[in-house]
Design an enzyme around this catalytic site. Sequence first.
Site, PDB file in Angstrom:
ATOM      1  CG  ASP A  77      -1.962   1.068   1.208  1.00  0.00           C
ATOM      2  OD1 ASP A  77      -2.743   1.091   0.258  1.00  0.00           O
ATOM      3  OD2 ASP A  77      -2.012   1.881   2.154  1.00  0.00           O
ATOM      4  CG  ASN A  85      -2.876  11.488  -7.013  1.00  0.00           C
ATOM      5  OD1 ASN A  85      -2.138  11.432  -7.985  1.00  0.00           O
ATOM      6  ND2 ASN A  85      -3.564  10.449  -6.585  1.00  0.00           N
ATOM      7  CG  ASP A  94      -1.685   8.402 -13.489  1.00  0.00           C
ATOM      8  OD1 ASP A  94      -2.305   7.985 -12.495  1.00  0.00           O
ATOM      9  OD2 ASP A  94      -2.226   8.948 -14.466  1.00  0.00           O
ATOM     10  CG  ASP A 120      -2.724   3.877  -2.715  1.00  0.00           C
ATOM     11  OD1 ASP A 120      -3.882   3.425  -2.588  1.00  0.00           O
ATOM     12  OD2 ASP A 120      -2.155   4.490  -1.799  1.00  0.00           O
TER      13      ASP A 120
END
Length: 224
Positions: A77, A85, A94, A120
């Site tokens: 994770d 982001n 990304d 993620d």
Amino acid sequence: MAPAPRARAHFGRHALSLTTLALALAGWTLHARSLHRQLAATRRDPLTGLLRRDAYTARARRLLARHGDDAAVVFIDQDHFKAVNDTMGHAAGDAVLTASAARLTAWAGPHAAVGRLGGDEFAVVLELPAAHREQRLAHLVRMLHAPVVLKDGRTVEVAASVGAAAPGAVGSRDLAVLQRAADTALYDGKHSGHARLAAAHTAVPSVNGRRAGRPGTAAWGQAA
């Protein structure tokens, strides 16, 4: 018809038949390749290239059946991914996911099942004997903590939490049980900078083998 013209006509018909057959075979080859690409696209996550849920689950179960107690289920994770982001943009996010996927693939090797669960979160099932387990998992954590350099030259500091479960320690070779144990181990060691190995599994509320309330549990489906 004279022998020579008759022979030429026969040769011409034979050549035409061969050409038609060759064109048909070429068409079928192109069609087969197209179908293969379409099938591969449905099995792979378009961003990371990792296996999607169904393909990952099928391969993971085969590996567990093949390697038994020498197998391991590893959950990964990304830490603080939302901040990437929010502060650097989704293109940077990304890029982080793509880099993490490449690192997982390199670490796990060509015979592992490496999947993106959603967002993620990633999962790996591979042969990982107990004698090398802690060392290999520590290596994975180091790989996932290496900064990611973006195309524009910016550097993203990244980290990830890792939890793992092995059949011998958990007492089960069932994929859902092992995933639940790996998920619990991951959350027990969240942000610690160390991989956490699951011991005997402690029951926690779960959905399809993942901790209840985690993003994507509703979409994870019945297979895992």
